[in-house]
Structure formats: structure tokens, C-alpha cells
Design an enzyme around this catalytic site. Structure first.
Site, PDB file in Angstrom:
ATOM      1  N   SER A  13       0.842  -1.196   0.000  1.00  0.00           N
ATOM      2  CA  SER A  13       0.000   0.000   0.000  1.00  0.00           C
ATOM      3  C   SER A  13       0.879   1.249   0.000  1.00  0.00           C
ATOM      4  CB  SER A  13      -0.879  -0.039   1.258  1.00  0.00           C
ATOM      5  OG  SER A  13      -1.730   1.071   1.296  1.00  0.00           O
ATOM      6  N   THR A  20     -11.117   2.259 -13.955  1.00  0.00           N
ATOM      7  CA  THR A  20     -10.189   3.253 -14.502  1.00  0.00           C
ATOM      8  C   THR A  20      -9.010   3.443 -13.556  1.00  0.00           C
ATOM      9  OG1 THR A  20     -12.030   4.345 -15.572  1.00  0.00           O
ATOM     10  CG2 THR A  20     -10.018   5.657 -15.310  1.00  0.00           C
ATOM     11  N   CYS A  56      -7.272   1.097  12.765  1.00  0.00           N
ATOM     12  CA  CYS A  56      -8.573   0.639  12.277  1.00  0.00           C
ATOM     13  C   CYS A  56      -9.464   0.202  13.435  1.00  0.00           C
ATOM     14  CB  CYS A  56      -8.407  -0.514  11.302  1.00  0.00           C
ATOM     15  SG  CYS A  56      -7.271  -0.123   9.982  1.00  0.00           S
TER      16      CYS A  56
HETATM   17  N1  PLP Z   1      -2.498  -4.827   6.106  1.00  0.00           N
HETATM   18  C1  PLP Z   1      -1.755  -4.234   7.065  1.00  0.00           C
HETATM   19  C2  PLP Z   1      -0.702  -5.023   7.759  1.00  0.00           C
HETATM   20  C3  PLP Z   1      -1.973  -2.897   7.398  1.00  0.00           C
HETATM   21  O1  PLP Z   1      -1.241  -2.321   8.349  1.00  0.00           O
HETATM   22  C4  PLP Z   1      -2.985  -2.174   6.706  1.00  0.00           C
HETATM   23  C5  PLP Z   1      -3.284  -0.768   7.061  1.00  0.00           C
HETATM   24  O2  PLP Z   1      -3.104  -0.340   8.177  1.00  0.00           O
HETATM   25  C6  PLP Z   1      -3.706  -2.843   5.700  1.00  0.00           C
HETATM   26  C7  PLP Z   1      -3.443  -4.157   5.437  1.00  0.00           C
HETATM   27  C8  PLP Z   1      -4.752  -2.108   4.907  1.00  0.00           C
HETATM   28  O3  PLP Z   1      -4.137  -1.295   3.953  1.00  0.00           O
HETATM   29  P1  PLP Z   1      -4.931  -0.072   3.280  1.00  0.00           P
HETATM   30  O4  PLP Z   1      -5.065   0.970   4.324  1.00  0.00           O
HETATM   31  O5  PLP Z   1      -4.063   0.363   2.152  1.00  0.00           O
HETATM   32  O6  PLP Z   1      -6.228  -0.614   2.797  1.00  0.00           O
END
Ligand code: PLP
Length: 443
Positions: free
Chosen positions: A222, A260, A348
């Protein structure tokens, strides 16, 4: 000199780089043309669109190079969550179809569930996708980790079944920074003819990655974790794996990911990734020095505090510490008043007072897990900054602890019978936090 960031003329400390990072100046500058004059749709045939297409393919090449992959093995997505969902759902659905097809040749009434192996400390992008897969009838094994957060490759091997389709273990944990033995786990997977996926969202741009040497078939990354823009990521898919499309629609990304393309975002991602990977070793050294200084001062200088995760085998920018007898959420609010921004557990999951599933999996009690904070730094943070932070945090922690009768009891200032009157007993108490040499509690 303190290196507090200045934003809208206000100084603050940003210690939440695991949650997200600011967009770098170079990435922003690289993006601007594709948000303005070169705004064309990369799927069109006229010059404006072709310029966007060219930028897209250059970005793909740049990113592929950073992990030793071929450009055709990189598929751009909307971020880590989408890449994780795509890898898991598509691998499992098509894997089950293949196994079922083989099984009914032998027995027309055969039933194949399909099995995935993962672990208990994955990000919710993996764990919630696993829950969804369970609702589709798949079996999931969630492996335990040791007290530092490592998955044991022998446990992975022991969990393999005839219908195991995929193994998914993250490269670096987002809460405690522990680095997983992905090369060994990938080898186990390949020895058994099973696909191996790794969520490298926290690792990409922070540790060196070579997909072939590390036995990786599928990898999620990401942009916003390495000073790129939010809402863009990629899935590395080793040639020959050919997962089915997860997003249905147009024929973008060679028919594997409809929609897109976010050209400006992808260009910014490539720029940020190039910079992050080129400066990786120097950043690691600087961050490690400040990280270890902060860890030493916070665990030795504050009683009843310990580091979660592996002290050595961890991301250079990650610190996760439990302070017993406090609620981390309250500490974060006090820190916020001083413009020090950090997280308890993963971003999150914040906003809820649920203890971190990662810390619980390490064997940390529910109560202690709720007293844990994550500081994720960047290479600009100096030792002087770190000292300022510790000196600011220590009285906050003490202030919060003085409201806890359990703490006062633990330091011998509150006889059990007087538990109702902590304030009275607390008066005149020794300054229990200023004990730099006292040593942290054992864990
Ligand atoms: N996987 C891990 C280990 C992460 O730390 C995160 C985001 O905090 C994600 C997946 C999700 O990534 P994104 O925010 O780009 O959807």
C-alpha cells in the site's frame, strides 16, 4: 534542535507512521501533471490517454524493480485491503474449483471444503476476509504465535491438509512490528505445492524484499505507508498464478482488475516507493537508534512497563509498550493535548475499547492490552525529540496511575483495606515513575 513538524503554523509530533504517512514532496510533484494537464484515461488511444498509459507502465516497471519482480506481475489496486481481499478470495474460490474438479474424477459425490492457513495476529483486512471465506464454507486455521509474535514454520507445516489451498502470513505486524519468517514459510508452502501470500503493507519500503528469494507467490502493498498517496496499492502475482479478477468490469490491468486506473496515485506510489527503497538502509539505521533509545528510556525509566514484540527482529520504526495500570485511550488524549499523536493498537480498531487481538495472542492480559500504546516513528525524529517525548509522557503516566487503586496497591501505598480512599493514601507518595534504573516489569 527539536524536529517537531510544523503544520498550519502549529508544531506537533506525529508518531503514527504505521497508521499512515504524509505524502512526500517528490511524490506530490510527480502526481500533479496527472491531476492537471495529463489527466487522460489510460485506456484511450489518443495522445493524452497514451501519456497517462506511459506513466502507468513506467510506474509498474519502477515498482517491479524494487521487489525483483517483472512488470507484468504487478497489478495496481485501491490499497492493501483490496489486495488482501483479492488474493485470499480469488485464490480460495479458484483453488476449491480445481480441487473439486480433481476429486469428482475419483468420486462423483466428493465434497471439498478448501482450507486456508493464517495466524491470529494478521491485520483485519486478512482476518475479516477469512471470516467471509468461512461463511462460504471454507475452513480456516488461525495459528498461534509465540510471546514475541512469531509464527513457527513448523506449525504451518503441521497444519497442512490435503485440501489446503493457500497460506497467508504477514511480513511485518502492524501493531508490534515483529518480522515473520516468510522465506521459511514460503518454502514450506512450496514443498507442499501450496500458494503463499504475504501482507507486506507495513514491510514494503521499510525492509528489503525480493519476491523470488523469499518464496512469495502473492504479496499485498500500500502506498500510504511509505509517503505515497492514500487509496492506491498493488498485488504482486507471480507469473503463472493467474488469480481470477476480483473487480469485474473493464479490461484494465490486463483484464485482471477492472476500473479506470488511478494514474496520479500510481505515479505518486512509484515515486514514493523508489525513494523509500533507495534510502531504506540509512533510514533503518537512524530509526533503530532512536527507537531503541525510546524503548530503553520508557521500559527502564517507567515502572511496570514492557516492550511488546521482538526487541531485535522488528520494524525499525515500531515501538509498542504496555504501561500497566493505565488506559491507553486516556493517555492518548493527554498526549493529544500536547500535540503528540500516536495510537493504541491498530488505527482501524481505535474508537473502540476492545483490546488488541495481537496483544491478546501474545499472551498479554486484557487489562494490560488496554494499557498499551504504539509509537511509530520516522527518521526525522532525533534523540533530543525522543527525550522530550519521554519527559512529557512520564508525568502523564504517573498522573493516570495515581487514579488507580491497583497501582497504589502495587507500589505499597494503599493497604488493601483502604481501597476506597486512594487519594488520601496517595498523598505524599514517592515519585514512582522517576526510576530510570529500576528496570521494567518482567513479561
Ligand atoms: N495490512 C496491514 C498489515 C496494514 O497495516 C494495513 C493498514 O493499516 C492494511 C493491510 C490495509 O491497507 P490499506 O489501508 O491500504 O487498505
Amino acid at each position: 534542535m527539536l524536529t517537531r513538524k510544523v503544520y498550519q503554523k502549529k508544531a506537533y509530533y506525529y508518531l503514527d507512521h504505521a497508521a499512515t504517512t504524509p505524502l512526500s514532496k517528490e511524490a506530490l510533484e510527480a502526481m500533479i501533471p496527472y491531476l492537471t494537464e495529463d489527466f487522460g484515461n489510460a485506456s484511450t488511444i489518443y495522445t493524452l490517454g497514451q501519456r497517462a498509459k506511459q506513466a502507468l507502465e513506467e510506474s509498474r516497471r519502477t515498482i517491479a524493480e524494487t521487489i525483483g519482480a517483472k512488470p507484468q506481475e504487478i497489478y495496481f489496486t485501491s490499497g492493501g485491503t483490496e489486495s488482501d481481499n483479492w488474493a485470499l478470495v480469488s485464490a480460495m474460490v479458484s483453488g476449491r474449483q480445481r480441487l473439486l474438479h480433481e476429486a469428482i474424477q475419483r468420486d462423483p459425490d466428493a465434497i471439498v471444503n478448501g482450507h486456508l492457513i493464517t495466524d491470529k495476529i494478521e491485520h483485519h483486512a486478512i482476518l475479516q476476509t477469512c471470516k467471509y471465506l468461512e461463511s462460504l464454507g471454507f475452513d480456516i486455521t488461525y495459528l498461534d504465535v509465540d510471546s514475541k509474535g512469531h509464527v513457527d514454520p513448523r506449525d504451518v507445516e503441521a497444519a497442512i491438509r490435503p485440501d489446503t489451498i493457500l497460506i497467508s502470513v504477514m511480513m511485518a505486524n502492524n501493531e508490534i512490528g515483529t518480522l515473520e519468517p516468510v522465506t521459511e514459510i514460503g518454502r514450506v508452502a512450496h514443498d507442499h505445492g501450496i500458494l503463499f501470500h504475504t501482507d507486506a503493507v507495513q514491510a514494503y519500503g521499510h525492509i528489503p524484499i525480493q519476491v523470488s528469494e523469499m518464496n512469495i507467490d502473492l504479496m499485498s502493498a500500500s502506498a500510504h505507508k511509505l509517503n505515497g498517496p492514500k487509496g492506491v496499492g498493488f498485488l504482486y502475482m507471480r507469473r503463472g498464478v493467474n488469480l481470477k479478477s476480483f473487480m469485474h468490469g473493464g479490461a484494465q490491468e490486463r483484464g485482471f482488475r477492472a476500473g479506470t486506473e488511478n494514474v496520479a496515485g500510481i505515479v505518486g506510489f512509484a515515486k514514493a516507493a523508489e525513494t523509500a527503497c533507495a534510502s531504506l538502509r540509512a533510514r533503518n539505521i537512524r530509526e533503530q537508534q532512536v527507537r531503541d533509545h525510546l524503548i530503553a528510556r520508557l521500559t527502564r525509566g517507567v515502572k511496570f512497563a514492557w516492550l511488546n514484540g521482538d526487541p531485535v527482529d522488528r520494524l525499525s520504526n515500531n515501538i509498542n509498550i504496555t504501561f500497566q495500570y493505565i488506559e491507553a485511550e486516556t493517555l492518548l488524549l493527554l498526549m493529544n493535548e500536547k500535540k503528540i499523536y500516536a495510537s493504541a493498537g491498530s488505527a482501524c480498531a481505535s474508537g473502540s475499547l476492545e483490546p488488541s487481538h495481537v496483544l491478546l495472542a501474545l499472551g498479554v492480559s486484557r487489562e494490560d492490552a488496554l494499557g498499551s500504546i504504539r509509537l511509530s516513528i520516522d527518521p526525522d525524529l532525533s534523540i533530543e525529540d525522543a527525550d522530550y517525548l519521554v519527559d512529557t509522557l512520564k508525568p502523564m503516566i504517573e498522573r493516570l496511575r495515581r487514579q488507580s487503586s491497583r497501582y497504589l496497591e502495587a507500589i505499597g501505598e494503599l493497604p488493601e483495606t483502604d481501597a476506597e480512599e486512594p487519594e488520601a493514601k496517595a498523598a505524599g507518595a514517592a515519585d514512582a515513575v522517576d526510576t530510570e534504573d529500576a528496570g521494567g516489569a518482567l513479561h
